[in-house]
Design a protein around this motif. Structure first.
Motif, PDB file in Angstrom:
ATOM      1  N   TYR A   1      -7.631  -4.489   0.835  1.00 39.73           N
ATOM      2  CA  TYR A   1      -7.421  -3.123   1.318  1.00 39.73           C
ATOM      3  C   TYR A   1      -8.664  -2.603   2.038  1.00 39.73           C
TER       4      TYR A   1
ATOM      5  N   SER B   1       0.829  -1.215   0.000  1.00 40.66           N
ATOM      6  CA  SER B   1       0.000   0.000   0.000  1.00 40.66           C
ATOM      7  C   SER B   1       0.858   1.259   0.000  1.00 40.66           C
TER       8      SER B   1
ATOM      9  N   ARG C   1      -9.191  -1.794   5.999  1.00 44.98           N
ATOM     10  CA  ARG C   1      -9.499  -0.423   6.411  1.00 44.98           C
ATOM     11  C   ARG C   1     -10.649  -0.391   7.417  1.00 44.98           C
TER      12      ARG C   1
ATOM     13  N   PHE D   1      -5.312   6.630  -4.785  1.00 52.39           N
ATOM     14  CA  PHE D   1      -5.086   5.282  -4.237  1.00 52.39           C
ATOM     15  C   PHE D   1      -4.832   4.248  -5.322  1.00 52.39           C
TER      16      PHE D   1
ATOM     17  N   LEU E   1      -3.296   6.225   4.832  1.00 51.02           N
ATOM     18  CA  LEU E   1      -3.403   4.774   5.013  1.00 51.02           C
ATOM     19  C   LEU E   1      -3.682   4.378   6.461  1.00 51.02           C
TER      20      LEU E   1
ATOM     21  N   LEU F   1      -5.031   0.243  -5.407  1.00 48.46           N
ATOM     22  CA  LEU F   1      -5.609  -0.176  -4.114  1.00 48.46           C
ATOM     23  C   LEU F   1      -7.124  -0.196  -4.194  1.00 48.46           C
TER      24      LEU F   1
END
Lengths: 167, 167
Positions: B41, A69, B45, B32, A89, B35
């Motif tokens: 991802y 990432s 998150r 991003f 992030l 991602l």
């Protein structure tokens, strides 16, 4: 009327192929109690599975999900500061500092003085970093296709849509 | 015909209130890139957000999500071995060993000789462990209600249903 012993034995013999002994796995299946009501538990469970596949798939490059990432964000946003990448992030400062040092040690990262902010460095990928990330992206696509096959393309899309809303 | 300088200046002045400077946050919003296509991802998150709230909510008891899961499983399945608990929760052996020692040091855990397997211990909660877990469960419910309010009860249900399928 109760069935005779003989007929019970026969019935058991006939049914035997359809009855199955629980596998050791099932026999020891545990009660998850209130965990069944926790979103976090289910999120974590699938996340760990997905990350394990990602780590295996990118094993030859030794790139873990968080490193991936960070590399993606630095490449797509050259010249940003550590603070900006960390905030985007949601990575803690100490963890990101350590990770950036590792990436620098591999020769994948360059830090230049920031024009915008004298107190911070502007982050860039080196040529080697770009090459490593190109290989990582190809493997990550492989991983993603495997996840899609596992989860089902429609279910994966529904999940992504639901998850995207909470950013 | 091009507007005169004066009309352009006037138009700009009139439009000014409607135009807005991007907030610092938006100005630094990052790209991003790929991602956006990774389920892992998005899973991670939301999982991190949910876990952060859990950790805050149970802060007074100093019980983290993985510890909570282990305590729940030991209470709901008394007498199981470390290997069984670890397998059910997908926790690595070394990590679980460390965690069980910590829980034992707090006086929350008891190990007895296993009747079923001489090489392993049977795990139980102590009375103190049960009391701590009762308080933890009440706080975890608080946390879950807050997540439901944040995510929306219908969306949470859809997410849970999708996530439960991949166990």
């Amino acid at each position: 009327m109760a069935p005779s012993r003989k007929s019970r034995v026969l019935a058991a013999a006939v049914q035997a192929p359809a009855r199955r002994e629980p596998a050791p796995d099932e026999a020891s299946r545990l009660d998850f109690d209130v965990l069944n009501g926790h979103l976090g538990y289910f999120l974590r469970r699938l996340q760990v599975q997905v990350f394990q596949d990602f780590i295996r798939t990118l094993g030859s490059l030794d790139i873990r999900p968080a490193q991936y990432s960070v590399l993606i964000l630095i490449e797509a946003n050259p010249g940003r500061s550590q603070a900006e990448i960390g905030k985007a992030l949601n990575i803690e400062r100490a963890a990101l500092t350590k990770m950036l040092h590792e990436l620098e040690d591999r020769g994948w990262l360059e830090r230049h003085d920031s024009i915008r902010d004298a107190r911070s460095h502007a982050l860039f990928l080196s040529r080697d970093g770009e090459n490593a990330l190109a290989r990582a992206k190809a493997l990550a696509q492989e991983h993603e296709r495997r996840m899609e096959a596992l989860i089902g393309s429609k279910r994966r899309e529904m999940l992504m849509e639901l998850l995207r809303e909470f950013g």
